[in-house]
Design an enzyme around this catalytic site. Structure first.
Site, PDB file in Angstrom:
ATOM      1  N   ASN A   1       1.073  -1.193   0.031  1.00  8.78           N
ATOM      2  CA  ASN A   1      -0.150   0.043  -0.035  1.00  8.78           C
ATOM      3  C   ASN A   1       0.734   1.157   0.007  1.00  8.78           C
ATOM      4  O   ASN A   1       0.316   2.430   0.265  1.00  8.78           O
ATOM      5  CB  ASN A   1      -0.850   0.051   1.242  1.00  8.78           C
ATOM      6  CG  ASN A   1      -2.019  -0.963   1.017  1.00  8.78           C
ATOM      7  OD1 ASN A   1      -2.509  -1.409   0.107  1.00  8.78           O
ATOM      8  ND2 ASN A   1      -2.399  -1.678   2.287  1.00  8.78           N
TER       9      ASN A   1
ATOM     10  N   HIS B   1       3.032   2.552   2.241  1.00  7.25           N
ATOM     11  CA  HIS B   1       3.201   3.318   3.428  1.00  7.25           C
ATOM     12  C   HIS B   1       4.151   1.887   4.129  1.00  7.25           C
ATOM     13  O   HIS B   1       4.108   0.783   4.078  1.00  7.25           O
ATOM     14  CB  HIS B   1       2.045   3.736   4.198  1.00  7.25           C
ATOM     15  CG  HIS B   1       1.205   2.653   4.403  1.00  7.25           C
ATOM     16  ND1 HIS B   1      -0.152   2.639   4.200  1.00  7.25           N
ATOM     17  CD2 HIS B   1       0.961   1.200   5.229  1.00  7.25           C
ATOM     18  CE1 HIS B   1      -1.000   1.626   4.475  1.00  7.25           C
ATOM     19  NE2 HIS B   1      -0.022   0.954   5.164  1.00  7.25           N
TER      20      HIS B   1
ATOM     21  N   CYS C   1       2.828   6.330   7.523  1.00  4.20           N
ATOM     22  CA  CYS C   1       4.327   6.914   7.371  1.00  4.20           C
ATOM     23  C   CYS C   1       4.557   6.609   5.928  1.00  4.20           C
ATOM     24  O   CYS C   1       4.567   5.426   5.554  1.00  4.20           O
ATOM     25  CB  CYS C   1       5.158   6.428   8.260  1.00  4.20           C
ATOM     26  SG  CYS C   1       6.883   6.918   8.164  1.00  4.20           S
TER      27      CYS C   1
END
Length: 394
Positions: free
Chosen positions: A278, A280, A315
């Site tokens: 994804n 992140h 993040c």
């Protein structure tokens, strides 16, 4: 054969088979020359006629790509995804049990999954939890081409994100231990899903790890949380179970730390290998950043027994992260106050000169509060709060 890598580059290899055989003891001796990318590799195989035919057929099949190359610029998608519920998966040594809702998989702890003490690392255990969860969705017949997303989620451009996780480690498996991992799902409020796990010894039945987690849906483009569509609810609700791996009481929120905490590690940057599908940072990386702030002397003599994570924000690859840790001074274990050395007192100079002994004798807190946050302008934004509990190593 042709194979397309994720970078888009196409590599070609030519396989040339030359065989000469002679009868010896009812078997054929075959000398096969295999040319791959210009290099010739020879191997002498002593096989029966039927087996030789099977080998030749298998080599012929290698000329077909395992993943269909994308010639129109699209990303390649995972192949052979079941469209119906599977009762067992012999390749993963897995099966669906308990009325068709609980997933069970057998794994072996490998040499690269253990630390210096030959026990599985916390990262290994967390990776096993993630892998079995995805395999469960795969066997359910609901998996789209996303990271655990169902067909209904793919239509609505939704992905799963974890909002909370609680892992209890009773014992750390040893290198070579055969484990049986069970996982199942249940409802969590109106728009969430709970997933639980149990990791136990395959032969003994002893429980090593218990874990529970809460998952919500996020729009892949806007990165905002989303309500659960009725189509998705209809897909996953038949799999819900009321069974719980951890019976949690009402828990207090984890407090937010600031930069005045005792241990601060700044300037942490994700690597490409830290990103998941994804795009992140993977959840396991968060835990690694958290634990790096704990003193080495403490880690030499203690092992984690519980971790609670509350996720706030994802993040990305360009973010700069700060890891903060504060010990709970009221959590010094009573066993820490027991005199470990009988007889004459040891001189401070002797103890300080032996760091391992000093670490063993020092009174350490057994609970820590953690915070990961990313740099945002002149301030910081929270990624995840954590709470860890530790116990003495045996």
């Amino acid at each position: 054969m042709a194979n397309t890598l994720s970078s888009g580059a196409i590599y070609s290899s030519r396989v040339l088979i030359r065989c000469s055989s002679s009868e010896r003891g009812g078997q054929q001796r075959s000398n096969a020359a295999v040319r791959v990318n210009g290099a010739t590799h020879r191997a002498t195989l002593q096989v029966g006629a039927a087996l030789e035919t099977s080998i030749n057929e298998t080599l012929a099949e290698l000329s077909a790509p395992l993943l269909a190359p994308a010639t129109d610029g699209r990303e390649r998608s995972r192949q052979n995804i079941p469209t119906e519920k599977q009762a067992e998966d012999p390749f993963r040594q897995a099966q669906i049990v308990e009325g068709g809702v609980r997933y069970q998989q057998t794994v072996v702890v490998r040499s690269y999954e253990v630390g210096p003490d030959r026990t599985a690392t916390l990262e290994t255990l967390l990776n096993l939890l993630q892998e079995t969860a995805l395999n469960h969705v795969w066997m359910s017949g609901l998996l789209g081409d996303g990271f655990g997303a169902t067909h209904g989620m793919i239509k609505s451009n939704l992905i799963w994100v974890v909002s909370r996780m609680h892992v209890q480690v009773d014992h750390y498996p040893l290198w070579g231990d055969v484990l049986e991992i069970d996982t199942w799902v249940g409802s969590s409020g109106k728009n969430g899903m709970r997933r639980d796990w149990l990791i136990r010894g395959r032969g003994s039945g002893n429980i090593y790890v218990r874990a529970t987690s809460t998952w919500v849906m996020m729009n892949k483009n806007t990165r905002r949380l989303s309500k659960m569509p009725e189509e998705v609810r209809g897909e996953i609700s038949p799999w819900f179970s009321d069974r719980h791996a951890i019976h949690e009481e009402a828990t207090d929120k984890i407090i937010k730390l600031d930069s005045n905490a005792r241990h601060v590690d700044s300037g942490l940057k994700p690597k490409r290998s830290d990103l998941d599908m994804n795009q992140h940072v993977n959840n396991v990386k968060y835990v690694r950043w958290m634990l790096e702030t704990i003193p080495d002397q403490f880690l030499q003599h203690h092992q984690l027994s519980s971790i609670i994570l509350e996720y706030r924000k994802e993040c990305g690859s360009s973010d700069v992260v700060q890891s903060i840790c504060q010990p709970d001074e009221d959590s010094v274990s009573p066993s820490e106050n027991v005199t470990m050395v009988r007889g004459p007192s040891l001189l401070p100079e002797f103890i300080n000169g032996h760091h391992s002994l000093a670490g063993a004798l020092q009174q350490w807190p057994t609970k820590y509060t953690h915070l990961l946050q990313l740099k945002a302008g002149d301030g910081y934004e929270e990624i995840v709060r954590g709470r860890t509990t530790w116990k003495k190593k045996l």
